[in-house]
Design a protein around this motif. Structure first.
Motif, short mmCIF file in Angstrom:
data_model
loop_
_atom_site.label_atom_id
_atom_site.label_comp_id
_atom_site.label_asym_id
_atom_site.label_seq_id
_atom_site.Cartn_x
_atom_site.Cartn_y
_atom_site.Cartn_z
N LEU A 1 -29.89 -27.41 32.97
CA LEU A 1 -30.22 -26.59 31.82
C LEU A 1 -31.57 -25.92 32.07
N LYS A 2 -31.69 -24.67 31.70
CA LYS A 2 -32.94 -23.94 31.87
C LYS A 2 -33.64 -23.78 30.53
N VAL A 3 -34.95 -23.96 30.54
CA VAL A 3 -35.75 -23.74 29.35
C VAL A 3 -36.04 -22.23 29.28
N ARG A 4 -35.75 -21.66 28.13
CA ARG A 4 -35.92 -20.21 27.95
C ARG A 4 -36.76 -19.94 26.71
N ALA A 5 -37.39 -18.78 26.71
CA ALA A 5 -38.15 -18.35 25.54
C ALA A 5 -37.18 -17.97 24.43
N VAL A 6 -37.48 -18.46 23.23
CA VAL A 6 -36.72 -18.12 22.04
C VAL A 6 -37.74 -17.74 20.98
N GLY B 1 -36.34 -22.96 24.16
CA GLY B 1 -35.07 -23.61 23.86
C GLY B 1 -34.27 -23.82 25.12
N VAL B 2 -33.22 -24.62 24.99
CA VAL B 2 -32.30 -24.90 26.08
C VAL B 2 -30.92 -24.50 25.60
N LEU B 3 -30.22 -23.73 26.41
CA LEU B 3 -28.85 -23.33 26.08
C LEU B 3 -27.88 -24.35 26.66
N LEU B 4 -26.91 -24.77 25.85
CA LEU B 4 -25.91 -25.72 26.31
C LEU B 4 -24.68 -24.96 26.80
N PRO B 5 -24.19 -25.28 27.99
CA PRO B 5 -22.98 -24.62 28.48
C PRO B 5 -21.78 -24.94 27.60
N LYS B 6 -20.81 -24.05 27.59
CA LYS B 6 -19.61 -24.20 26.78
C LYS B 6 -18.93 -25.54 27.04
#
Length: 76
Positions: free
Chosen positions: A4-9, A14-19
């Motif tokens: 999981l990659k930490v991204r700017a929100v 935040g971290v996006l969860l794969p489907k």
């Protein structure tokens, strides 16, 4: 294992969860999750459970109110 990659929100991160992970956890967009810390320092992500949340709130109240007693017991 999922990477999981930490991204700017906005101004947060935040971290996006794969489907696939969402399906395995039984989550849909807008659901809440728990991130609980394990003794080894890692974190575990689990679906939100209202009953568990109430138990954790009660445990936190006891720990806050009886901090000195719990500290004394831990020394034994």
């Amino acid at each position: 294992m999922y990477e999981l990659k930490v991204r700017a929100v906005g101004s947060s991160s935040g971290v996006l969860l794969p489907k696939e992970m969402m399906i395995e956890l039984g989550l849909k967009q807008g659901d809440s999750v728990f991130a609980t810390k394990a003794p080894d320092g890692s974190f575990r992500i689990t679906p939100f459970d209202e009953g568990f949340a109430e138990q954790m709130a009660a445990a936190e109240d006891v720990m806050r109110e009886d901090r000195d007693i719990l500290r004394a017991l831990a020394k034994r």
